[in-house]
Design an enzyme around this catalytic site. Structure first.
Site, PDB file in Angstrom:
ATOM      1  N   ASP A 233     -19.051  94.102  -9.762  1.00  0.00           N
ATOM      2  CA  ASP A 233     -18.558  93.014 -10.607  1.00  0.00           C
ATOM      3  C   ASP A 233     -17.235  92.455 -10.095  1.00  0.00           C
ATOM      4  O   ASP A 233     -16.256  93.179  -9.947  1.00  0.00           O
ATOM      5  CB  ASP A 233     -18.394  93.516 -12.037  1.00  0.00           C
ATOM      6  CG  ASP A 233     -19.717  94.030 -12.599  1.00  0.00           C
ATOM      7  OD1 ASP A 233     -20.607  93.202 -12.810  1.00  0.00           O
ATOM      8  OD2 ASP A 233     -19.846  95.248 -12.795  1.00  0.00           O
TER       9      ASP A 233
ATOM     10  N   ASP B 188     -17.896  97.556  -4.594  1.00  0.00           N
ATOM     11  CA  ASP B 188     -17.841  97.341  -6.024  1.00  0.00           C
ATOM     12  C   ASP B 188     -18.798  96.188  -6.321  1.00  0.00           C
ATOM     13  O   ASP B 188     -19.115  95.396  -5.432  1.00  0.00           O
ATOM     14  CB  ASP B 188     -16.405  96.991  -6.431  1.00  0.00           C
ATOM     15  CG  ASP B 188     -16.298  96.575  -7.882  1.00  0.00           C
ATOM     16  OD1 ASP B 188     -16.736  97.349  -8.744  1.00  0.00           O
ATOM     17  OD2 ASP B 188     -15.793  95.464  -8.142  1.00  0.00           O
TER      18      ASP B 188
ATOM     19  N   ASP C  18     -12.222  94.416  -5.969  1.00  0.00           N
ATOM     20  CA  ASP C  18     -11.519  93.223  -6.445  1.00  0.00           C
ATOM     21  C   ASP C  18     -10.412  93.539  -7.431  1.00  0.00           C
ATOM     22  O   ASP C  18      -9.655  92.643  -7.811  1.00  0.00           O
ATOM     23  CB  ASP C  18     -12.508  92.279  -7.138  1.00  0.00           C
ATOM     24  CG  ASP C  18     -12.949  92.804  -8.501  1.00  0.00           C
ATOM     25  OD1 ASP C  18     -12.620  92.167  -9.505  1.00  0.00           O
ATOM     26  OD2 ASP C  18     -13.602  93.859  -8.555  1.00  0.00           O
TER      27      ASP C  18
END
Length: 231
Positions: free
Chosen positions: A14, A12, A171
């Site tokens: 961001d 991922d 995240d």
């Protein structure tokens, strides 16, 4: 083939590779303020961590009763975000080291993100991560964003990797759910520490409850080596 066998790693972007959430908050705040929502807070923004821009702007329309088309909101959010991202985009140092370790070992890698293709390209180019991460998929290129597995499965397809041989770094809860749905192992590094107990994170093969403060390149690499030997 690398020392890690057939392993491929999908990142991922961001909140995982780069600390972009403050930039997204500011771009979101500016966009919503221009449409009559003047009090959008950081706490409000946390509800959209890990959700692609396309889905976030659709949810804004519903939550705030906005009259502007979702596609116009998306274009404005992406434009404002790009303006901010070009001036400030910090990479998590241990994540950069991890990418470099994997690259040195010849591990195939990809980025699967909810950001726009233009934003992903600008960030990877501006941070230098693009030298290592050349396979990129935006959620805007697939039918459904996270928590659906589409963007991760497309990344695996472009890498020529079996989903079962992929490890995903995420995240946010939607990303962890997407990895589970895709049949991929997940290293979860929660951006919002208070969300570490969410059920989506319970599916992760490795959960670092302390988030980026707990993540180190060497320990993550050692974990991959251990799990590669046990498979």
């Amino acid at each position: 083939m690398s020392d890690l066998g057939a392993l491929s790693v999908i990142f991922d972007l961001d909140g995982t590779l780069v600390d972009s959430e403050p930039n997204y908050y500011e771009a979101s705040r500016q966009t919503l303020a221009g449409h009559g929502v003047p009090d959008y807070t950081w706490a409000d923004n946390e509800a959209y961590v890990g959700i692609g821009n396309q889905d976030a702007t659709r949810l804004w329309k519903e939550r705030y009763g906005l009259s502007a088309p979702a596609e116009d909101l998306l274009a404005e959010l992406n434009r404002r975000y790009l303006e901010i991202a070009r001036t400030r985009m910090p990479v998590y140092p241990e994540m950069r080291k991890f990418v470099e370790l994997l690259a040195a070992d010849g591990v195939p890698m990809a980025v699967a993100s909810g950001s726009s293709p233009e934003a992903i390209e600008a960030i990877l180019t501006g941070t230098g991560l693009g030298a290592y991460l050349r396979t990129v998929v935006s959620a805007e290129e697939v039918p459904r964003g996270k928590p659906a597995p589409d963007v991760l499965l497309e990344a695996a397809r472009r890498l020529g990797a079996d989903p079962g041989d992929c490890v995903v770094l995420e995240d946010a809860a939607p990303g962890a759910a997407a990895a589970h749905a895709a049949g991929m192992r997940c290293i979860a590094v929660p951006y919002v520490a208070a969300q570490a107990g969410m059920p989506e994170f319970a599916t992760a093969a490795l959960l670092l409850r302390g988030g980026q403060t707990e993540f180190t390149a060497q320990s993550a690499y050692a974990w991959l080596r251990t799990t590669a030997r046990s498979r």
